[in-house]
Design a protein around this motif. Structure first.
Motif, PDB file in Angstrom:
ATOM      1  N   ARG A  77       0.861  -1.183   0.000  1.00  7.98           N
ATOM      2  CA  ARG A  77       0.000   0.000   0.000  1.00  7.98           C
ATOM      3  C   ARG A  77       0.897   1.232   0.000  1.00  7.98           C
ATOM      4  N   PRO A  78       0.919   1.986  -1.079  1.00  7.43           N
ATOM      5  CA  PRO A  78       1.803   3.157  -1.164  1.00  7.43           C
ATOM      6  C   PRO A  78       1.576   4.120   0.006  1.00  7.43           C
ATOM      7  N   ARG A  79       2.705   4.559   0.575  1.00  7.16           N
ATOM      8  CA  ARG A  79       2.631   5.483   1.703  1.00  7.16           C
ATOM      9  C   ARG A  79       2.637   6.936   1.258  1.00  7.16           C
ATOM     10  N   ASN A  80       3.120   7.185   0.055  1.00  9.23           N
ATOM     11  CA  ASN A  80       3.220   8.556  -0.424  1.00  9.23           C
ATOM     12  C   ASN A  80       3.141   8.564  -1.952  1.00  9.23           C
ATOM     13  N   ARG A  81       3.252   9.757  -2.530  1.00 15.30           N
ATOM     14  CA  ARG A  81       3.116   9.901  -3.979  1.00 15.30           C
ATOM     15  C   ARG A  81       4.262   9.218  -4.719  1.00 15.30           C
ATOM     16  N   THR A  82       5.455   9.241  -4.125  1.00 20.67           N
ATOM     17  CA  THR A  82       6.602   8.600  -4.776  1.00 20.67           C
ATOM     18  C   THR A  82       6.381   7.099  -4.915  1.00 20.67           C
ATOM     19  N   GLU A  83       5.932   6.457  -3.843  1.00 21.94           N
ATOM     20  CA  GLU A  83       5.685   5.020  -3.905  1.00 21.94           C
ATOM     21  C   GLU A  83       4.551   4.688  -4.865  1.00 21.94           C
ATOM     22  N   HIS A  84       3.537   5.517  -4.884  1.00 23.22           N
ATOM     23  CA  HIS A  84       2.434   5.308  -5.827  1.00 23.22           C
ATOM     24  C   HIS A  84       2.941   5.421  -7.263  1.00 23.22           C
ATOM     25  N   TRP A  85       3.795   6.405  -7.500  1.00 23.19           N
ATOM     26  CA  TRP A  85       4.368   6.587  -8.843  1.00 23.19           C
ATOM     27  C   TRP A  85       5.242   5.395  -9.230  1.00 23.19           C
ATOM     28  N   LEU A  86       6.025   4.883  -8.283  1.00 27.40           N
ATOM     29  CA  LEU A  86       6.862   3.717  -8.568  1.00 27.40           C
ATOM     30  C   LEU A  86       6.013   2.531  -8.993  1.00 27.40           C
ATOM     31  N   LEU A  87       4.953   2.250  -8.235  1.00 27.19           N
ATOM     32  CA  LEU A  87       4.084   1.120  -8.569  1.00 27.19           C
ATOM     33  C   LEU A  87       3.450   1.306  -9.946  1.00 27.19           C
ATOM     34  N   GLN A  88       2.953   2.505 -10.202  1.00 28.17           N
ATOM     35  CA  GLN A  88       2.290   2.767 -11.479  1.00 28.17           C
ATOM     36  C   GLN A  88       3.265   2.641 -12.646  1.00 28.17           C
ATOM     37  N   THR A  89       4.488   3.151 -12.463  1.00 28.23           N
ATOM     38  CA  THR A  89       5.489   3.111 -13.525  1.00 28.23           C
ATOM     39  C   THR A  89       5.889   1.672 -13.843  1.00 28.23           C
ATOM     40  N   VAL A  90       6.179   0.885 -12.806  1.00 25.94           N
ATOM     41  CA  VAL A  90       6.555  -0.508 -13.024  1.00 25.94           C
ATOM     42  C   VAL A  90       5.400  -1.294 -13.623  1.00 25.94           C
ATOM     43  N   GLN A  91       4.180  -1.019 -13.156  1.00 26.90           N
ATOM     44  CA  GLN A  91       3.012  -1.715 -13.706  1.00 26.90           C
ATOM     45  C   GLN A  91       2.860  -1.433 -15.193  1.00 26.90           C
ATOM     46  N   ASP A  92       3.022  -0.166 -15.585  1.00 27.42           N
ATOM     47  CA  ASP A  92       2.903   0.208 -16.996  1.00 27.42           C
ATOM     48  C   ASP A  92       4.018  -0.429 -17.824  1.00 27.42           C
ATOM     49  N   GLN A  93       5.247  -0.385 -17.322  1.00 25.24           N
ATOM     50  CA  GLN A  93       6.368  -0.963 -18.062  1.00 25.24           C
ATOM     51  C   GLN A  93       6.237  -2.480 -18.180  1.00 25.24           C
ATOM     52  N   ALA A  94       5.785  -3.128 -17.109  1.00 28.91           N
ATOM     53  CA  ALA A  94       5.613  -4.584 -17.146  1.00 28.91           C
ATOM     54  C   ALA A  94       4.554  -4.970 -18.169  1.00 28.91           C
ATOM     55  N   ARG A  95       3.479  -4.217 -18.219  1.00 31.17           N
ATOM     56  CA  ARG A  95       2.421  -4.493 -19.208  1.00 31.17           C
ATOM     57  C   ARG A  95       2.961  -4.365 -20.624  1.00 31.17           C
ATOM     58  N   ARG A  96       3.734  -3.316 -20.864  1.00 28.88           N
ATOM     59  CA  ARG A  96       4.296  -3.108 -22.203  1.00 28.88           C
ATOM     60  C   ARG A  96       5.367  -4.143 -22.540  1.00 28.88           C
ATOM     61  N   ALA A  97       6.056  -4.652 -21.513  1.00 22.57           N
ATOM     62  CA  ALA A  97       7.085  -5.662 -21.739  1.00 22.57           C
ATOM     63  C   ALA A  97       6.499  -7.063 -21.838  1.00 22.57           C
ATOM     64  N   GLY A  98       5.208  -7.212 -21.513  1.00 19.07           N
ATOM     65  CA  GLY A  98       4.550  -8.501 -21.643  1.00 19.07           C
ATOM     66  C   GLY A  98       4.772  -9.444 -20.476  1.00 19.07           C
ATOM     67  N   ILE A  99       4.972  -8.906 -19.268  1.00 22.63           N
ATOM     68  CA  ILE A  99       5.137  -9.752 -18.089  1.00 22.63           C
ATOM     69  C   ILE A  99       4.130  -9.326 -17.027  1.00 22.63           C
ATOM     70  N   ARG A 100       3.939 -10.193 -16.039  1.00 25.85           N
ATOM     71  CA  ARG A 100       3.057  -9.867 -14.932  1.00 25.85           C
ATOM     72  C   ARG A 100       3.674  -8.790 -14.055  1.00 25.85           C
ATOM     73  N   GLN A 101       2.794  -8.122 -13.297  1.00 23.97           N
ATOM     74  CA  GLN A 101       3.252  -7.069 -12.398  1.00 23.97           C
ATOM     75  C   GLN A 101       4.273  -7.613 -11.401  1.00 23.97           C
TER      76      GLN A 101
END
Length: 300
Positions: A77-101
């Motif tokens: 559970r993201p504690r701040n905006r930075t952690e939320h951004w990290l999760l969102q960025t990795v999630q987007d990149q993983a989707r584009r790379a064709g792997i699970r989160q």
């Protein structure tokens, strides 16, 4: 660098335990069907069982060991905006790379650092240091994340484990063969194993193990260029180059510790054979050359 050191250290430890266990249980005696001739087929199977057991067990333990060794805190559970951004960025990149989160985590360390690990591409862990978050711009962090996601998408840890298993197999096979030949041809031992067999096997295993490590590190360096290209595709070539330039600047002003140098490594000619990462200058040049060859850069 630490991730690979943990993998190799675990692999060597498991190899040692398996070798001693098999020896105490008398399995090595089965390599001589008639007590005189060496059964090469049995030796190869024996070597493969020990060699691949070490590398595969290391692979399956890699994520839990990295979490424990680095003190990684997984972001659930993201504690701040930075952690939320990290999760969102990795999630987007993983989707584009064709792997699970992948799991995303942060570990406390003052220098910029990041790593990817996991036993398969769909069960990865991406972790970044507090130093990376504090000292790099968002676009540079995004490029570093893309680099690590590319490691996971390329299945680099699995391939590293398989290569390690192959070289382990040949190290064990050739070292036992060398010990047997010295026993039979030099010391004229007619049956069983003399002391020279164990001494020569141990020395040969150490020497060949060094050569095997150089092979594994060569693969590690090669995969960094692929991960850089993947990071450029996911975050933009300019951002990937900027991230490497920032690391080079930090490295020149305050050299990063060898045991923690995940993204950067510079070494002399001898040390370069055992470096897990190529020099930053070569990686930057490779990205620039790829951009000029393509005629147009990736997303800037």
């Amino acid at each position: 660098m630490l991730r690979i050191a943990l993998f190799l250290g675990t692999n060597l430890g498991i190899l040692a335990v398996l070798s001693v266990t098999f020896r105490l249980l008398g399995f090595e005696g089965l390599l001589q069907a008639n007590g005189v001739d060496l059964d090469l087929q049995a030796l190869l199977v024996f070597s493969a069982v020990i060699g691949f057991s070490g590398s595969l067990i290391s692979l399956f333990l890699s994520k839990s060991m990295a979490k424990s060794a680095m003190g990684v805190r997984i972001i659930t559970r993201p504690r701040n905006r930075t952690e939320h951004w990290l999760l969102q960025t990795v999630q987007d990149q993983a989707r584009r790379a064709g792997i699970r989160q992948p799991e995303v985590g942060i570990f406390d360390y003052p220098s910029p650092n990041a790593f990817a690990t996991g036993w398969n591409r769909d069960a990865a862990l991406i972790a970044v240091s507090t130093g990376l978050l504090n000292q790099m711009r968002p676009d540079e962090i995004e490029a570093v994340l893309g680099h690590e996601v590319s490691h996971a998408a390329n299945g680099d840890m699995v391939t590293l484990a398989l290569i390690q298993g192959v070289v382990n197999t040949f190290v064990i096979f050739l070292s036992r063969l060398a010990g047997f030949l010295v026993d039979r041809l030099v010391l004229r031992v007619e049956r069983g194993h003399g002391p020279a067999f164990w001494i020569v096997s141990l020395v040969a295993e150490l020497v060949l193990g060094v050569a095997a490590m150089a092979i594994v590190m060569w693969f590690s360096r090669w995969r960094e260029f692929r991960a850089d290209a993947g990071g450029a595709a996911l975050a933009g070539r300019a951002s990937m180059i900027a991230a490497l330039e920032r690391l080079r600047t930090l490295q020149n002003s305050r050299p990063l510790p060898d045991e923690m140098r995940t993204l950067a490594f510079d070494a002399g000619r001898v040390q370069a054979l055992f470096a897990s990462h190529p020099p930053l200058e070569r990686r930057i040049m490779a990205l620039k050359a790829a951009g000029s060859t393509a005629g147009a850069p990736a997303r800037e």
